[in-house]
Design a protein around this motif. Structure first.
Motif, short mmCIF file in Angstrom:
data_model
loop_
_atom_site.label_atom_id
_atom_site.label_comp_id
_atom_site.label_asym_id
_atom_site.label_seq_id
_atom_site.Cartn_x
_atom_site.Cartn_y
_atom_site.Cartn_z
N TYR A 29 77.43 60.47 -8.58
CA TYR A 29 76.36 60.74 -9.50
C TYR A 29 75.12 59.95 -9.10
O TYR A 29 75.17 59.08 -8.23
N SER A 30 74.01 60.22 -9.78
CA SER A 30 72.74 59.66 -9.33
C SER A 30 72.59 58.17 -9.62
O SER A 30 71.71 57.54 -9.07
N ASN A 32 75.33 55.87 -9.47
CA ASN A 32 76.56 55.19 -9.08
C ASN A 32 76.27 54.12 -8.03
O ASN A 32 75.25 54.16 -7.36
N ASP A 100 80.61 53.25 -12.03
CA ASP A 100 80.05 54.39 -12.76
C ASP A 100 78.56 54.29 -12.98
O ASP A 100 77.83 55.27 -12.85
#
Length: 125
Positions: A29-30, A32, A100
């Protein structure tokens, strides 16, 4: 959630090179962080390199700066650690990890939730 599988470890003489790969089960994801850590038996896990997917910023431990390069191939969902001019003190089990939510290239192990199984790197003198 993401699964990580490392490969590319092995044995090499001092001065040689290896490239470690870490295959992710999904595209990062953008915001992480993806990192490489290493551990020697009896010692704490050490952060080696990390990359923040938000803007590509990287961080390297002083011990590997100028010799190791972390990179991401988003098309292959794979993170790499190119290791050049290897030294005997680089010998360790190397782990790939993912966090995350990051605001930058984090390098502390507790910040990472997902870990690979590790791959052995042995550098002989």
């Amino acid at each position: 959630q993401v699964q990580l599988v490392e490969s590319g470890g092995g044995s090499v003489q001092a001065g040689g090179s290896l490239r470690l790969s870490c295959a992710l089960s999904r595209r990062p994801y953008s915001r992480n962080c993806l990192g490489w850590f290493r551990q020697v038996l009896g010692k704490e896990r050490e952060g080696v390199a990390s990359i923040f997917t938000g803007d590509g910023r990287t961080y390297y431990a002083d011990s590997v700066k100028g010799r190791f390069t972390i990179s991401i191939d988003n098309a292959k969902n794979t993170v790499y650690l190119q290791m050049n001019n290897l030294k005997p003190e680089d010998t360790a089990i190397y782990y790939c990890a993912a966090a995350d939510w990051c605001t930058g290239p984090e390098i502390l192990a507790y910040q990472y939730r997902y870990w690979g199984q590790g791959t052995q790197v042995t550098v002989s003198s």
